[in-house]
Enzyme design. Sequence first.
Site, PDB file in Angstrom:
ATOM      1  N   LEU A  11      34.514  36.643  31.757  1.00  0.00           N
ATOM      2  CA  LEU A  11      35.936  36.823  32.014  1.00  0.00           C
ATOM      3  C   LEU A  11      36.091  38.021  32.941  1.00  0.00           C
ATOM      4  O   LEU A  11      35.300  38.967  32.875  1.00  0.00           O
ATOM      5  CB  LEU A  11      36.702  37.091  30.710  1.00  0.00           C
ATOM      6  CG  LEU A  11      36.711  35.976  29.654  1.00  0.00           C
ATOM      7  CD1 LEU A  11      37.449  36.456  28.401  1.00  0.00           C
ATOM      8  CD2 LEU A  11      37.373  34.721  30.197  1.00  0.00           C
ATOM      9  N   ASP A  12      37.098  37.989  33.805  1.00  0.00           N
ATOM     10  CA  ASP A  12      37.360  39.136  34.659  1.00  0.00           C
ATOM     11  C   ASP A  12      37.599  40.380  33.803  1.00  0.00           C
ATOM     12  O   ASP A  12      38.030  40.286  32.645  1.00  0.00           O
ATOM     13  CB  ASP A  12      38.591  38.888  35.529  1.00  0.00           C
ATOM     14  CG  ASP A  12      38.385  37.753  36.519  1.00  0.00           C
ATOM     15  OD1 ASP A  12      37.219  37.456  36.831  1.00  0.00           O
ATOM     16  OD2 ASP A  12      39.388  37.175  36.973  1.00  0.00           O
ATOM     17  N   LYS A  13      37.369  41.533  34.396  1.00  0.00           N
ATOM     18  CA  LYS A  13      37.523  42.809  33.694  1.00  0.00           C
ATOM     19  C   LYS A  13      38.836  42.892  32.933  1.00  0.00           C
ATOM     20  O   LYS A  13      38.878  43.309  31.773  1.00  0.00           O
ATOM     21  CB  LYS A  13      37.418  43.953  34.698  1.00  0.00           C
ATOM     22  CG  LYS A  13      37.719  45.332  34.124  1.00  0.00           C
ATOM     23  CD  LYS A  13      37.762  46.384  35.216  1.00  0.00           C
ATOM     24  CE  LYS A  13      38.212  47.723  34.675  1.00  0.00           C
ATOM     25  NZ  LYS A  13      38.373  48.741  35.736  1.00  0.00           N
ATOM     26  N   THR A  30      40.990  40.355  32.225  1.00  0.00           N
ATOM     27  CA  THR A  30      41.394  39.154  31.488  1.00  0.00           C
ATOM     28  C   THR A  30      40.895  39.305  30.060  1.00  0.00           C
ATOM     29  O   THR A  30      39.736  39.646  29.830  1.00  0.00           O
ATOM     30  CB  THR A  30      40.811  37.886  32.125  1.00  0.00           C
ATOM     31  OG1 THR A  30      41.350  37.724  33.438  1.00  0.00           O
ATOM     32  CG2 THR A  30      41.142  36.659  31.302  1.00  0.00           C
ATOM     33  N   ARG A  58      43.429  32.208  38.673  1.00  0.00           N
ATOM     34  CA  ARG A  58      44.203  33.113  39.529  1.00  0.00           C
ATOM     35  C   ARG A  58      44.365  32.529  40.933  1.00  0.00           C
ATOM     36  O   ARG A  58      45.453  32.556  41.512  1.00  0.00           O
ATOM     37  CB  ARG A  58      43.529  34.480  39.581  1.00  0.00           C
ATOM     38  CG  ARG A  58      43.415  35.148  38.214  1.00  0.00           C
ATOM     39  CD  ARG A  58      42.496  36.349  38.233  1.00  0.00           C
ATOM     40  NE  ARG A  58      43.030  37.418  39.079  1.00  0.00           N
ATOM     41  CZ  ARG A  58      42.353  38.517  39.368  1.00  0.00           C
ATOM     42  NH1 ARG A  58      41.119  38.693  38.910  1.00  0.00           N
ATOM     43  NH2 ARG A  58      42.904  39.462  40.132  1.00  0.00           N
TER      44      ARG A  58
END
Length: 325
Positions: A135-137, A139, A245
């Site tokens: 997961l993105d930082k 998210t 996104r």
Amino acid sequence: MVVVAGDEGSNRLDRVLAVRQPKLSRSRLKALILAGSVTLKGAPVRDPAYHVVSGDTITIDVPEAIAAEPAGEDIALDIVYEDDDIIVIDKPKGLVVHPAAGHETGTLVNALIAHCGSSLSGIGGVRRPGIVHRLDKDTTGLMVVAKNDRAHKSLTEQFADHGRTNAMRRGYKAFAWDLPRHQRGTVDAAIDRHPHAREKMAVRDGGREAITHWELEETFNGRDGKPVAVLLACQLETGRTHQIRVHLAHIGHPLMGDAVYGPHFKTKASRLGPASRAALAALDRQALHAYLLALEHPRTGAILEWISDLPPDLAALREKLRAAL
């Protein structure tokens, strides 16, 4: 510290340093210069071709060497499920998944090494043991990690299939700008690196297949009583970097708070009430949460499913949006 001698004047900075600092390779010196770690009169010199002057005093700041393998760190984890094969965590915002440039420590991998020790699967490599997805930082939400090689192989195959023929499902709650024309839809658009901004992804012909399904769950009105934002439930059929996104921005509904893919929508915030604007500003991240994870257990074959409630910052945003405050 290096003081440029008379016969060294007018030579390139990198060449002078290569002679005076033989323990550092030319490539290493170039990297240090570009990173601003080489200074002249207290100011960084970022051009390796800069021509030095006799008498110049040059300082080189060489960072400490980084360990080849991540070390365990005592970082608290919100563990949703754990057995001998897998561990499922609810990732908070701000936590990077694995070490990378600029984030060598303080990552989920560092926390997992401390928690699981040598039991983590090694298939992912020393920099990302046990990691099968990320997961993105900023998210939040559910992630599964393999604790042994057998589990890693099974999970990797499930994620590669993305529920086409197995039980794998990944669901996200996404707060996005504007009201879509339809109740549900699918974005089928290939994703690749942005042609000019390499830190971004973009919809591009010839990129990797990327499919996102979305469904409208809730509509939020602005101060004028007209729809300004929505809550979408998204499911992935593929797993590309920044997929949701990029896809939502591509169809004109970027995530609220997404400074990378939705900066031109900042003016939309003027239609929100003061309390909603404050909640959005306090969020300081993209409004995206991985709320659903379902998979087949690598050893038993049982179908497991977990649900994660919205974290406090997104719950606060939803509350204020509902009230149109």
